[in-house]
Every structure is written in structure tokens, then in C-alpha cells.
Scaffold this active site. Sequence first.
Site, PDB file in Angstrom:
ATOM      1  N   LYS A   1     -10.423   2.347 -77.780  1.00 12.13           N
ATOM      2  CA  LYS A   1     -11.680   2.986 -78.193  1.00 12.13           C
ATOM      3  C   LYS A   1     -11.862   4.398 -77.632  1.00 12.13           C
ATOM      4  CE  LYS A   1     -13.591  -0.633 -80.336  1.00 12.13           C
ATOM      5  NZ  LYS A   1     -14.431  -0.727 -81.525  1.00 12.13           N
TER       6      LYS A   1
ATOM      7  N   SER B   1     -23.507  -4.120 -76.026  1.00 12.29           N
ATOM      8  CA  SER B   1     -24.000  -5.474 -75.780  1.00 12.29           C
ATOM      9  C   SER B   1     -24.198  -5.719 -74.292  1.00 12.29           C
ATOM     10  CB  SER B   1     -23.015  -6.492 -76.341  1.00 12.29           C
ATOM     11  OG  SER B   1     -21.799  -6.432 -75.639  1.00 12.29           O
TER      12      SER B   1
END
Lengths: 389, 389
Positions: free
Chosen positions: B81, B111
Site C-alpha cells: 500500500k 478500521s
Amino acid sequence: MADHNTCPVLTPDSVRAAYSLISPYIHRTPVLRSKTLDRIASTPQEESAFKGTAFEGQKPATPIFRLYFKCENFQKIGAFKARGAFHALLRLCSELGIDEVRKRGVTTHSSGKQDNLLAWDKSNNSEGNHAQALALAAFTLNIPAHIVMPSISTKSKIAGTRAYNARVIFSGSTEPERVAIVGEVIKETGAILVPPYDHPDIILGQGTVGLELQTQVEDLLKDSDTENNPKGDSVLNAVITPLGGGGLLAGTATYFSTKPSTNVFGAEPSFEGGDDGRRGLAYGSRIPTVSTLTIADGLRTPVGEINWTLGGIFAVTEQQIKDAMKLLLERLKVFIEPSAAVPFAVILFDEDFRRIVMKEGGKGGWDVGVVLSGGNTTVEAVCRLYKES
Amino acid sequence: MADHNTCPVLTPDSVRAAYSLISPYIHRTPVLRSKTLDRIASTPQEESAFKGTAFEGQKPATPIFRLYFKCENFQKIGAFKARGAFHALLRLCSELGIDEVRKRGVTTHSSGKQDNLLAWDKSNNSEGNHAQALALAAFTLNIPAHIVMPSISTKSKIAGTRAYNARVIFSGSTEPERVAIVGEVIKETGAILVPPYDHPDIILGQGTVGLELQTQVEDLLKDSDTENNPKGDSVLNAVITPLGGGGLLAGTATYFSTKPSTNVFGAEPSFEGGDDGRRGLAYGSRIPTVSTLTIADGLRTPVGEINWTLGGIFAVTEQQIKDAMKLLLERLKVFIEPSAAVPFAVILFDEDFRRIVMKEGGKGGWDVGVVLSGGNTTVEAVCRLYKES
């Protein structure tokens, strides 16, 4: 094994010659870096960690580390031992001729253990890694290999050795029983014994770890800016390796012996007298037998006769090894055996070592190579290790 | 985020341009090989494994694999990422000017989970990895970052994000609650939203995984003998990546889009409908919501709008993911999260996939790139995973 009298002398050139011989057969393992681990290592210890030690009440050292992890867990058979085994066999072939070596074959013995926490005796996976490395090297060079291991060895260990076409000969479970069977094998077949660490050819093979590491650090740093390379050179200030039998440490020290700017250190477990290298140096005499069940099972071996006078040895506790190993798993993302975590434990927790780095490195800090020696363990063994704590 | 209308088109040249932009900021992660894993993957499945499946009573496929593991677990922040996040910010800066981007700042939500087995909601660590990647990229480029995460996030996750100087804004624990807070942040600060996968700049950044892998395989094979390179070229016959939101798969497919000899495949978990990519293709329509608690928590995301029409998607069970992950830990010696093991699980266990490789590869076999997408998990999470089985 090649006769000591005809072996190359222990010099950097001999390590370079060893590298030329073995490099077609081994992996050039990667060097990993982690800013997070640099930051953690460069954070002073909590003063509370010194309670009950010689450092109680003193100000924690403030060393600065830039770490270069040499990942020999990615080496063939999962440990640096492949280097020494290939070098020993290639040297034998060049000395006796490959036909003679193929006729006689080679032999060693193994503890036969697979799982470092279900040790059924006080042997170690240092031998296990060596036996597997020898089986691989012999298979590759088409030389018969006779590996002596206890009849109660794990199935996977026996199957693993047989996968390299090695002949497995069973023995009793103690080391004297295994050595006796090796003697019989030699008598019967004329096989040549390849010891795990205490031989110049093995030491020079393991020393190629140091050679590769220095080359890779030069590549990594050559285009670096001042943030990543404040010293502006590519000199490693130190290399730290695990110390069991001492082949890896001796080989690394050999390679750097003409580079006085690079200090070479050894790292041992202190549990149950596993710090035989450090104690031997302090007493002025090698300690020939060690009986420890440290989790760093690759380092249970007493340091060898050739290797024992090496300086700069530090020892750490079982908890320190576990803490260092957890950081290497979770932050560096490498799967390693406990023995491989011992040098990083010294960096994190040995206040004497940290003071040296603070004093010598100053504000510029030290570039330190850390040898991750192997990764031969299992998920189950790792989980048992952390369940206890 | 940069306007879609001004984004580069999805071509290999755009991936190359992305690579030029981001390469000073990311790690060139190593490619690892393992003869043991090649041998295991090239061993036919047991017929008993087919019981109750469409393959029951049929002869198992006999594909031949040579595998190249691209280790993005060693990437900055421990996952691929970082590539997309750096590319997105660098593109923003070139489009709006760095002063404007620094004035407004960037935002996303996470999250906030640290531990993939104590999921308190159905969000996934794909977002967690993206948020951390964005925080790192913003910190590096000196751009303010506003990361929205639930107030019940783990302390280490909050501390980890704050370590990159990001502003942490707390929200409720569901995704709609987080999205609402992101809206408020944007209104208040003018911050620019950087989504985790469904944007050309993110896709092109992730596609640099494919570019690097192809280059590294060429380097590895250029001096190889016929044993290691029976085909005599350096063409990857396939690359297989995990499929969550689809940025990695889409980027990789983009890079290889003009190389018809290289097939690009996606790998998903099948548990509780996690195979939304495969199902969407079969139904002819993207499946916009997914609700699965698969252990491959990075892949719980529904595939994005740009990405969903990608072909060649395979899905595996939870047990298959665990078995593949254990082999990667113990044999390849890499510490990875479950999501990263999904492509190797397809290679080992998906009989449709194995038949393709047998048919297309024949006796020469296939050279297959396998993307290990990330390593953000903990020892405790890994131990819980294997305790259950």
C-alpha cells in the site's frame, strides 16, 4: 576433511577465494533495513530495567544505530551452514580429486531434532543444520553422504535428510553414541568426516557472510543522502553474529581482520552457562563442555578450539532473546529461529554494548550489520515459546 | 484525490512513470525462490482431496511450477500500500502544487484494527494498511494528514499512526460513522480524500509491484542454466496477486497488458462470500457489498468499480489459506499476514488453476510470480490461527 596443513590461511583473501568457489551454489541473501527497528534500538532503555544490575541508578546509554540485517534464514536449507558445507566439499574435491571424494563419500552426525522446544537431549540444531547442509552439498556435487542420527529422530527430519539422497544411519540418542557410529561408518566406507565448525574450510565458508554483507551495504549506501548515511561512507562500524561453535563468528572476524574500522562481536545466550565463549575469555581458557537448554538451541555448542579466543562477546537472557525475536518477526517480517535473534537482543538490552556504541559512535551513530543466522523452526515451536511468557 | 479526468491512462507507460515518481521513497523488495516450495507446488494433489468436489474420481493435474515470491511484506509500513499512497500524493502535488496540498492536507479513514483475529467489526486491515501508508507518505512529504479511526482502536494502532505525526480523529466503530467524520474533516479543513484502491493513481502505484517483479526475474534468470531456466527466456507465464479492493490486481494487470504471454490472476477467500470478484464476474455485475470475517482480512473489501471486470479469479477456503500460510512461514521463512498467503493457496489447491498450468505449461512448466502482499500481523494472531485447527 581437508588436512589442516594444506588449508588456506585465515585471511580476507582466503574468504574471497572461498566465495568464488561457493557462489554458484548458494543464495546471495538479502539485507533488510527497518527504520522502526533503528528507532527502537536507538531508544534508551528504561532505568527500571537496570534494577538489581551493575547499572542500577545510572543513566541509560543513548546509542544511535543504523542496522543492516543479513538474512541467512533465506539461505539454502534455511541457515548459513550451507556456505561452510559447500566450501568444505569443494575444497576436498580440489585437494583429493572429485573421483576420490565420490568413491569415499562424506559423513557427519546430527541431533535429528526438528523442533527446538521438544529437545529430547542436550544436542542442538546447529548440528542439525550442518547435517542438512552437508546432505544438500553432497547431493548437488553427486557425492555419497552418510548422516548418523538417533533412531528416535523425528520423521520429518529423517525424510528431509533422505530427500537429498543421503544415507541415514541410526544410532543411540547421546552424542558419544552418535560419534561411535560415525567411527564405524568411516571404518566401513572410508567416508571423510566433515565437522560442523572447528575447521578452516568451514570457517572460511561461513566468512563469506561478512564479505557479502559488506558488498551489499556499499551498494545500499552509495546513492544515499545524508539522512540515511550521515557518516558519508559505507564502512560498517560493527558486525554482530551469533556464537555457538564459532565458525560464523571466526569467519566474519577473518574477513574484517584487515578492516580495523569494523568491530566484530559475538552474541550468546547466558542461560545455564550457555555463555561459554564469554566465560572462557574471562577465565583465560576455553570451556570445553556446555550443558544448557537455552531456547537459542543453535548456540548450545561449546565454542571450538580454533575459535575460542575471539574477543567482544556479549550474552543475553532467555526473555531478552524472546523479546528481540518477537520484534524481528513482527517488525522485520522475517521468520527466524531463536538463535538468530541473539545478536539483536544484545543490541537492545546489553548496556555494556550500548555504552560502547554511544561512546565510539557519538552523534553520528554506528552502522551495524546483524547476522540473522537461520530460520529452521516451526509455527508450533514459536507458539509454545510465547505461550510460556 | 487528483481528478479522474486528468489522471494518466491505465497503460504500462503510466506504471513506468509512477515508478519513476515513487522509487526514491519505497523499498525495492526482494524476490525469493524456494526449490522446496516449487517441489511441493508441482506435486499432484491427493485424490482424496477431491472428495465431494467436481473433481471426485478424476486424475489430479500434474502442473510444473517455478515460483518467484515478491516480498511486499518487506515494503515500508509492511505492505504494498505504500506504493499507491506515495504515488497518489506525488501526483496530487504535481497537479495542485505542493503548497496547495500542504495547505489543505489529506485524509482517509482506518478500521483501527491491529489484530486480525479480534476484529470488532467487519472492516479490514486493507484500510488499516492504507491509512498507515498514507500517514507515512504525508509525513515524508511534509503534508498534514487527518486519519479517522474508531475511538475503540488499539493503542498501538493509534500510537503507530501518531508516530508519523498524523492527526488522529476518533469516530464510532462502523464504516458509515467513520465516513461521516471524514466528511466533517473535509468540510472543516479542506483536506483531500485519498481512497484506498478505486482510483487510477492508486492502481498505477500498486502496479509498480509487477514492473519491479518482471525486472527482478529478468536479473535472476539471465545467467541461469537450463536446470533453473528450462524455457531459456525470462518471461513470467503468470502473476497471481491477492484480490481485495482490486488496486493491486488492476495495477499488475495494467503493467502486463501489452505482454500477452503473461497471464495475471487474482486470488480471493471464498469464506462467507468473500469471493465477490469471482461471483461478480459470473453474474455479470459487480457485487457492491461483502460481509465476511475471513482470516484473509485484507481481502474483505468488495472489489472496486474500476477494478471489478478483471478476469481469471480463483477462490480458496480458510483451511487452504492456513495451510499455504504455514508453508510460507516455515519454508520460505517470511512473516506474512493471512491475506498474503491466498495466491499460494490457489497454486496449491485450486484444481482448475492447476489444470490450466498443466495444459498451458506442459513439460516446461510455468514461471509464476506470487505477490506476498503484506506482513502486518502479530505472533499472538498467528498462534490463535493455528490453535483452532
